[in-house]
Motif scaffolding. Structure first.
Motif, PDB file in Angstrom:
ATOM      1  N   PHE A 238      44.070  45.662  40.472  1.00  0.00           N
ATOM      2  CA  PHE A 238      42.517  44.568  38.963  1.00  0.00           C
ATOM      3  C   PHE A 238      42.347  43.641  38.457  1.00  0.00           C
ATOM      4  O   PHE A 238      41.871  43.249  37.572  1.00  0.00           O
ATOM      5  CB  PHE A 238      44.291  45.726  38.218  1.00  0.00           C
ATOM      6  CG  PHE A 238      43.673  45.786  36.649  1.00  0.00           C
ATOM      7  CD1 PHE A 238      42.767  46.959  36.707  1.00  0.00           C
ATOM      8  CD2 PHE A 238      44.425  45.458  35.301  1.00  0.00           C
ATOM      9  CE1 PHE A 238      42.024  46.563  35.195  1.00  0.00           C
ATOM     10  CE2 PHE A 238      43.908  45.517  34.422  1.00  0.00           C
ATOM     11  CZ  PHE A 238      42.750  46.526  35.061  1.00  0.00           C
ATOM     12  N   ARG A 239      43.479  42.850  39.590  1.00  0.00           N
ATOM     13  CA  ARG A 239      43.085  41.291  39.237  1.00  0.00           C
ATOM     14  C   ARG A 239      41.885  41.000  38.633  1.00  0.00           C
ATOM     15  O   ARG A 239      41.220  40.442  36.995  1.00  0.00           O
ATOM     16  CB  ARG A 239      43.699  39.778  39.548  1.00  0.00           C
ATOM     17  CG  ARG A 239      44.176  38.734  39.267  1.00  0.00           C
ATOM     18  CD  ARG A 239      44.880  37.761  40.096  1.00  0.00           C
ATOM     19  NE  ARG A 239      44.175  37.772  41.610  1.00  0.00           N
ATOM     20  CZ  ARG A 239      44.240  37.530  42.644  1.00  0.00           C
ATOM     21  NH1 ARG A 239      45.823  38.458  42.672  1.00  0.00           N
ATOM     22  NH2 ARG A 239      43.538  37.294  43.544  1.00  0.00           N
ATOM     23  N   SER A 240      40.752  41.028  39.201  1.00  0.00           N
ATOM     24  CA  SER A 240      39.342  40.223  39.340  1.00  0.00           C
ATOM     25  C   SER A 240      38.557  40.760  38.104  1.00  0.00           C
ATOM     26  O   SER A 240      37.902  40.069  37.463  1.00  0.00           O
ATOM     27  CB  SER A 240      38.687  40.736  40.783  1.00  0.00           C
ATOM     28  OG  SER A 240      38.380  41.511  40.964  1.00  0.00           O
ATOM     29  N   VAL A 241      38.698  42.174  38.104  1.00  0.00           N
ATOM     30  CA  VAL A 241      38.433  42.993  36.868  1.00  0.00           C
ATOM     31  C   VAL A 241      39.226  42.734  35.590  1.00  0.00           C
ATOM     32  O   VAL A 241      37.809  42.324  34.605  1.00  0.00           O
ATOM     33  CB  VAL A 241      38.178  44.702  37.433  1.00  0.00           C
ATOM     34  CG1 VAL A 241      38.119  45.711  36.230  1.00  0.00           C
ATOM     35  CG2 VAL A 241      37.829  45.502  38.399  1.00  0.00           C
ATOM     36  N   ALA A 242      39.924  43.057  35.630  1.00  0.00           N
ATOM     37  CA  ALA A 242      40.299  42.353  34.557  1.00  0.00           C
ATOM     38  C   ALA A 242      40.485  41.073  34.138  1.00  0.00           C
ATOM     39  O   ALA A 242      40.087  41.216  32.832  1.00  0.00           O
ATOM     40  CB  ALA A 242      42.260  41.958  34.668  1.00  0.00           C
ATOM     41  N   LEU A 243      40.039  40.088  34.779  1.00  0.00           N
ATOM     42  CA  LEU A 243      39.913  38.486  34.490  1.00  0.00           C
ATOM     43  C   LEU A 243      38.267  38.217  34.222  1.00  0.00           C
ATOM     44  O   LEU A 243      37.789  37.600  33.344  1.00  0.00           O
ATOM     45  CB  LEU A 243      40.329  37.612  35.581  1.00  0.00           C
ATOM     46  CG  LEU A 243      41.150  37.390  35.541  1.00  0.00           C
ATOM     47  CD1 LEU A 243      42.002  36.145  37.046  1.00  0.00           C
ATOM     48  CD2 LEU A 243      41.978  36.378  34.643  1.00  0.00           C
ATOM     49  N   GLY A 244      37.070  38.928  35.421  1.00  0.00           N
ATOM     50  CA  GLY A 244      35.691  39.090  34.238  1.00  0.00           C
ATOM     51  C   GLY A 244      35.760  39.364  33.121  1.00  0.00           C
ATOM     52  O   GLY A 244      34.866  39.844  33.007  1.00  0.00           O
ATOM     53  N   SER A 245      36.635  41.253  32.828  1.00  0.00           N
ATOM     54  CA  SER A 245      36.532  41.750  31.210  1.00  0.00           C
ATOM     55  C   SER A 245      36.429  40.769  30.532  1.00  0.00           C
ATOM     56  O   SER A 245      36.052  41.024  29.808  1.00  0.00           O
ATOM     57  CB  SER A 245      37.335  43.166  31.630  1.00  0.00           C
ATOM     58  OG  SER A 245      36.715  43.885  32.593  1.00  0.00           O
ATOM     59  N   LEU A 246      37.514  40.292  30.465  1.00  0.00           N
ATOM     60  CA  LEU A 246      38.747  39.285  29.576  1.00  0.00           C
ATOM     61  C   LEU A 246      37.313  38.173  29.457  1.00  0.00           C
ATOM     62  O   LEU A 246      37.846  37.888  28.423  1.00  0.00           O
ATOM     63  CB  LEU A 246      39.541  38.420  30.254  1.00  0.00           C
ATOM     64  CG  LEU A 246      40.200  37.420  28.704  1.00  0.00           C
ATOM     65  CD1 LEU A 246      41.504  36.803  28.895  1.00  0.00           C
ATOM     66  CD2 LEU A 246      39.478  35.650  29.225  1.00  0.00           C
ATOM     67  N   GLN A 247      37.000  37.692  30.517  1.00  0.00           N
ATOM     68  CA  GLN A 247      35.466  36.103  30.331  1.00  0.00           C
ATOM     69  C   GLN A 247      34.761  37.331  29.538  1.00  0.00           C
ATOM     70  O   GLN A 247      33.712  36.625  28.898  1.00  0.00           O
ATOM     71  CB  GLN A 247      35.356  35.987  30.705  1.00  0.00           C
ATOM     72  CG  GLN A 247      34.048  34.570  30.848  1.00  0.00           C
ATOM     73  CD  GLN A 247      34.895  33.650  30.115  1.00  0.00           C
ATOM     74  OE1 GLN A 247      34.822  33.894  28.624  1.00  0.00           O
ATOM     75  NE2 GLN A 247      34.673  32.710  30.685  1.00  0.00           N
ATOM     76  N   ALA A 248      34.429  38.728  29.810  1.00  0.00           N
ATOM     77  CA  ALA A 248      32.746  39.469  29.644  1.00  0.00           C
ATOM     78  C   ALA A 248      32.475  39.351  27.681  1.00  0.00           C
ATOM     79  O   ALA A 248      31.484  39.452  26.977  1.00  0.00           O
ATOM     80  CB  ALA A 248      32.777  40.307  30.351  1.00  0.00           C
ATOM     81  N   LEU A 249      34.220  39.998  27.735  1.00  0.00           N
ATOM     82  CA  LEU A 249      34.111  40.301  26.667  1.00  0.00           C
ATOM     83  C   LEU A 249      34.218  39.320  25.888  1.00  0.00           C
ATOM     84  O   LEU A 249      33.512  39.791  23.898  1.00  0.00           O
ATOM     85  CB  LEU A 249      35.512  41.245  26.235  1.00  0.00           C
ATOM     86  CG  LEU A 249      35.824  42.449  27.186  1.00  0.00           C
ATOM     87  CD1 LEU A 249      37.173  43.088  27.330  1.00  0.00           C
ATOM     88  CD2 LEU A 249      34.916  43.684  26.058  1.00  0.00           C
ATOM     89  N   SER A 250      33.626  37.933  26.125  1.00  0.00           N
ATOM     90  CA  SER A 250      33.840  36.842  24.935  1.00  0.00           C
ATOM     91  C   SER A 250      32.742  36.948  24.257  1.00  0.00           C
ATOM     92  O   SER A 250      32.395  36.448  22.775  1.00  0.00           O
ATOM     93  CB  SER A 250      34.020  36.033  25.666  1.00  0.00           C
ATOM     94  OG  SER A 250      33.680  35.457  26.464  1.00  0.00           O
ATOM     95  N   ALA A 251      31.878  37.202  24.638  1.00  0.00           N
ATOM     96  CA  ALA A 251      30.430  37.464  24.353  1.00  0.00           C
ATOM     97  C   ALA A 251      30.037  38.539  23.504  1.00  0.00           C
ATOM     98  O   ALA A 251      29.705  38.093  22.826  1.00  0.00           O
ATOM     99  CB  ALA A 251      29.467  38.111  25.666  1.00  0.00           C
ATOM    100  N   THR A 252      31.607  39.403  23.294  1.00  0.00           N
ATOM    101  CA  THR A 252      31.675  40.009  21.856  1.00  0.00           C
ATOM    102  C   THR A 252      31.905  39.434  20.816  1.00  0.00           C
ATOM    103  O   THR A 252      31.455  39.643  19.389  1.00  0.00           O
ATOM    104  CB  THR A 252      32.220  41.317  22.293  1.00  0.00           C
ATOM    105  OG1 THR A 252      32.631  42.030  23.001  1.00  0.00           O
ATOM    106  CG2 THR A 252      32.872  42.250  21.043  1.00  0.00           C
TER     107      THR A 252
END
Length: 492
Positions: free
Chosen positions: A202-216
């Protein structure tokens, strides 16, 4: 940690196997810490120009002007003649020249100074970001990931609020440096906490989502500026709109409550900390010296540094000057309120594009590998940034070009959150991530000031085009970068 191999390679289970409600809660809280961090950054970017225009105006109203040549008197003497005129014996202005600058001239000088100060204010924040990232990166290895997240949250939100109380441009820059300390520390603590806590698959999805949500967070900042226009005067009592924007930035401090009561330190970190307590000299936590002395970790740190400096200068030295690009494109043709509206919606759409770009990077990194994803991202940065800064001419251009700008320049940051924690062992992970993500800011810090200075010497669009060459650094660094797709987190 879950036994499955990473979701990037062959495995017996799926991406979400072994993911518990706590893992989801952890990712959400850590993402919010970085999300609100980015919201405060967006508030600064939108409020930077009106804030420094007002503070520059305040500076000029407080100055005395030489009765002979009209320049501001910088010394503390009571004489109405400046030091230079005293040396030359001049006591009155030349024929036809006013003793003090005309209002139009002062307006021009203040606008020029505000543009120049804007670059320096950004540089101050980036230097603070670098310093805080390195310091708090080491502290996350020593204190723990959760404690460090709480500390950085309180620092960046508190000093964002204090930025709204600045009375001079010097105070404003000091507050931006202190905000940067907290901003820099949050990323490393949040990404290492997530990387070490969630199942490997789950690591790459979790970390990529964390960074993507920064755009929010960036989008939230842009939408807040629609309700609180930063250029508005007397928006709330004696406060200008930009001051109120910064006061809003205090609110994320409330996130410290769930961080303290819900989040737990990762077991991997606890084991590394215990090994250090037992006196293993080669297993010390949070040591940048040991990291740089070890051949493998030193090589990884230098590669991360090169990848980081390319994207960091590209974003902070070019991409985040999109509000100034809008001002340049629309100057003289539209009222200030219209320009503010275009900036707010344009940057919100830029952030929406960033969200999509970071999610696309996450998918590419999971399917193709980290290196191919970085290659596509840096190449798109090189093309898109030059396109937008040369051809944005009217409001409608901002609404389709800025999403492309966000897509390109922010996509690589998803790569940083995924890739950097995969380069270092647990005992040095916070230190390594902090080094890669934040040391580069010392190298990137002069870029905004350089950008602001160069725009006083040559055309704004030409400066942006010339600075696009920085993306070539990232493309070249990929030659030596290791591919971590399908690999477990390293240990030694």
């Amino acid at each position: 940690m879950h036994a499955n191999t990473t979701s990037d390679g062959p495995r017996s289970g799926g991406t979400f196997d072994g993911v518990t409600p706590y893992h989801w809660l952890l990712v959400i809280i850590a993402s919010c810490g970085w999300l609100f961090d980015c919201m405060d950054q967006r508030l600064f970017i939108l409020a930077r120009q009106p804030a420094l225009t007002e503070l520059a105006a305040h500076e000029y109203t407080q100055k005395r002007y030489c009765s002979a040549c009209g320049v501001p008197i910088k010394d503390k003497a009571r004489s109405e003649i400046c030091a230079d005129c005293q040396k030359t014996g001049r006591t009155s202005p030349p024929a036809g020249q006013p003793a003090t600058p005309a209002p139009e001239k002062l307006k021009e000088v203040k606008a020029r100074d505000a543009k120049n100060y804007g670059g320096w204010a950004t540089t101050c924040m980036i230097i603070g970001w670098a310093t805080g990232g390195i310091f708090f990166g080491m502290m996350s290895d020593k204190w723990g990931r959760v404690k460090t997240m709480v500390a950085t949250l309180l620092v960046y939100s508190g000093f964002t609020g204090l930025s709204g109380l600045a009375q001079t441009w010097e105070q404003f820059m000091a507050f931006r440096f202190l905000v940067g300390l907290g901003v820099g520390g949050m990323f490393g603590a949040a990404t290492t906490l997530v990387a070490e806590s969630v199942p490997t698959n789950f690591r790459s999805v979790a970390l990529g989502s964390l960074q993507a949500l920064s755009a929010t967070g960036n989008i939230t900042g842009s939408l807040i500026s629609l309700a609180i226009p930063p250029s508005a005067e007397n928006f709330w009592g004696p406060y200008a709109g930009w001051r109120v924007l910064f006061f809003v930035g205090i609110l994320p401090a409330l996130l410290a409550i769930p961080m303290i009561f819900i989040l737990k330190e990762p077991e991997a970190w606890k084991k590394a900390k215990e090994a250090a307590k037992l006196g293993h000299k080669d297993k010390q936590v949070g040591s940048p010296v040991e990291m740089l002395q070890h051949p493998r970790w030193r090589r990884h740190a230098l590669i991360g540094l090169l990848l980081g400096v390319s994207g960091m200068i590209g974003l902070w030295g070019i991409g985040f000057f999109s509000p100034e690009l809008i001002s340049e494109a629309l100057k003289g043709d539209y009222p200030a309120r219209t320009v503010d509206t275009v900036k707010s919606w344009g940057t919100a759409l830029q952030d929406a594009g960033a969200f999509v770009g970071m999610m696309v990077f996450t998918v590419l990194a999971s399917r193709w590998g980290r290196k191919p994803a970085f290659f596509v991202s840096f190449l798109s940065c090189l093309v898109v940034v030059a396109l937008v800064f040369n051809f944005l001419r009217k409001p409608t251009d901002a609404y389709w070009m800025l999403p492309l700008l966000g897509f390109a320049t922010l996509s690589v940051f998803a790569g940083y959150s995924i890739y950097f924690p995969e380069l270092f062992p647990t005992r040095l992970r916070g230190t390594g991530v902090g080094f890669c993500y934040n040391t580069v800011r010392y190298l990137a810090a002069p870029a905004p000031a350089l950008f602001g200075y160069l725009t006083t010497l040559m055309e704004f669009r030409l400066v942006a085009t010339l600075m696009c060459s920085v993306f070539l650094i990232g493309l070249v660094a990929l030659i030596w970068a290791p591919e971590t797709k399908g690999q477990p987190l390293p240990e030694d």
